[in-house]
Design a protein around this motif. Structure first.
Motif, PDB file in Angstrom:
ATOM      1  N   THR A 132      -4.597   6.605  -3.396  1.00 28.01           N
ATOM      2  CA  THR A 132      -3.822   5.380  -2.659  1.00 28.01           C
ATOM      3  C   THR A 132      -3.995   3.653  -3.514  1.00 28.01           C
ATOM      4  O   THR A 132      -4.571   3.941  -4.777  1.00 28.01           O
ATOM      5  CB  THR A 132      -5.317   4.575  -1.401  1.00 28.01           C
ATOM      6  OG1 THR A 132      -5.189   5.573  -0.439  1.00 28.01           O
ATOM      7  CG2 THR A 132      -4.198   3.668  -0.530  1.00 28.01           C
ATOM      8  N   LYS A 136       0.819  -1.215   0.211  1.00 31.05           N
ATOM      9  CA  LYS A 136      -0.438  -0.264   0.344  1.00 31.05           C
ATOM     10  C   LYS A 136       0.748   1.346   0.012  1.00 31.05           C
ATOM     11  O   LYS A 136       1.973   1.132   0.902  1.00 31.05           O
ATOM     12  CB  LYS A 136      -0.428  -0.250   1.246  1.00 31.05           C
ATOM     13  CG  LYS A 136      -1.808   1.507   1.417  1.00 31.05           C
ATOM     14  CD  LYS A 136      -2.649   0.998   3.007  1.00 31.05           C
ATOM     15  CE  LYS A 136      -3.731   2.521   2.536  1.00 31.05           C
ATOM     16  NZ  LYS A 136      -4.458   2.079   4.178  1.00 31.05           N
ATOM     17  N   ASN A 137       0.805   2.684  -1.106  1.00 31.66           N
ATOM     18  CA  ASN A 137       1.206   2.777  -0.369  1.00 31.66           C
ATOM     19  C   ASN A 137       0.854   4.426  -0.765  1.00 31.66           C
ATOM     20  O   ASN A 137      -0.614   4.258  -1.721  1.00 31.66           O
ATOM     21  CB  ASN A 137       2.405   3.901  -1.476  1.00 31.66           C
ATOM     22  CG  ASN A 137       2.913   5.004  -1.327  1.00 31.66           C
ATOM     23  OD1 ASN A 137       3.007   5.533  -0.454  1.00 31.66           O
ATOM     24  ND2 ASN A 137       3.538   5.557  -2.816  1.00 31.66           N
ATOM     25  N   GLU A 138       0.435   5.838   0.070  1.00 28.12           N
ATOM     26  CA  GLU A 138      -1.249   6.533  -0.172  1.00 28.12           C
ATOM     27  C   GLU A 138      -0.361   8.229  -0.453  1.00 28.12           C
ATOM     28  O   GLU A 138       0.980   8.204   0.378  1.00 28.12           O
ATOM     29  CB  GLU A 138      -1.690   6.951   2.119  1.00 28.12           C
ATOM     30  CG  GLU A 138      -2.510   7.207   2.158  1.00 28.12           C
ATOM     31  CD  GLU A 138      -4.101   7.036   2.991  1.00 28.12           C
ATOM     32  OE1 GLU A 138      -3.348   6.074   3.507  1.00 28.12           O
ATOM     33  OE2 GLU A 138      -4.197   7.853   3.062  1.00 28.12           O
TER      34      GLU A 138
END
Lengths: 115, 114
Positions: B63, B56-58
């Motif tokens: 996201t 995950k990257n936000e």
């Protein structure tokens, strides 16, 4: 800050004519790329360069040549244009980084029609 | 052989709701995945990326989720705004022949309805 500049923005050629597309970047990037975008397809890599004086073939190099005589410029040439080369051409540049996560910076494209 | 696929050519979402754009890939050697947004008559602009070792990257309203076992990633935009209407490209990077190359999907056209 211009980023990546492509000239010309539009061009119409006749089959068999030649032309050169110019890409200039002012971000001191090492890597430069030429892509073409066709309807229903993603961007496809034509040629790329990892530094001044170097070039290499991408996925669809046939019918094109490139040169990178100066770090900031990357030229794409069509020696004898064919209708199959009608497309939108994008130039991109990026830093050299560790890993493939370096984002590419794109120009606004050159729309080329070959009649 | 399309190594990066975006199977939905278009998507319409109401303003304020969530937009979910999907991307599938076949090559387990890809090391990064990137999303780009493209407005008409402009070049793609970088939006967000994710390393293959993350899930995950936000970044603000954006996201990206990565499911390596399914070879699937998705971009979530919450809340969606009319200015998000654009074509979104998924790209994957691969180290080959001494450099990184990027394989792009065919794009998904997002329309956010006011």
């Amino acid at each position: 800050n211009a980023g990546v500049t492509q000239t010309p923005k539009f061009r119409v050629l006749k089959t068999g004519q030649s032309m050169t597309l110019l890409c200039a970047q002012d971000m001191n990037h090492e890597y430069m790329y030429w892509y073409r975008q066709d309807p229903g397809m993603g961007l496809r890599l034509i040629h790329y360069s990892v530094g001044e004086g170097t070039t290499a073939k991408g996925e669809v190099p046939d019918g094109y040549n490139v040169s990178r005589l100066k770090k900031q410029n990357f030229l794409l040439g069509l020696e004898s244009a064919a209708p199959s080369q009608t497309s939108v051409y994008f130039c991109a540049s990026s830093y050299v980084g560790t890993g493939g996560g370096q984002p590419q910076h794109f120009g606004d494209g050159t729309r080329l029609s070959i009649l | 052989d399309q190594q990066v696929k975006q199977n939905s050519p278009s998507l319409s979402v109401q303003e304020g709701r969530i937009s979910i754009l999907n991307c599938d890939y076949t090559n387990s050697m890809f090391d990064y995945f990137l999303w780009y947004k493209k407005y008409p008559a402009e070049g793609p602009t970088f939006l967000i990326s994710i390393s293959s070792i993350k899930d995950k990257n936000e970044d603000g309203r954006f996201t990206v989720f990565l499911n390596k076992s399914a070879k699937h990633l998705s971009l979530h935009i919450v809340p969606s705004q009319p200015g998000d209407s654009a074509v979104y490209f998924c790209a994957a990077s691969l180290f080959t022949s001494g450099t990184y190359k990027y394989i792009f999907g065919t794009g998904t056209r997002l329309k956010v309805l006011a």
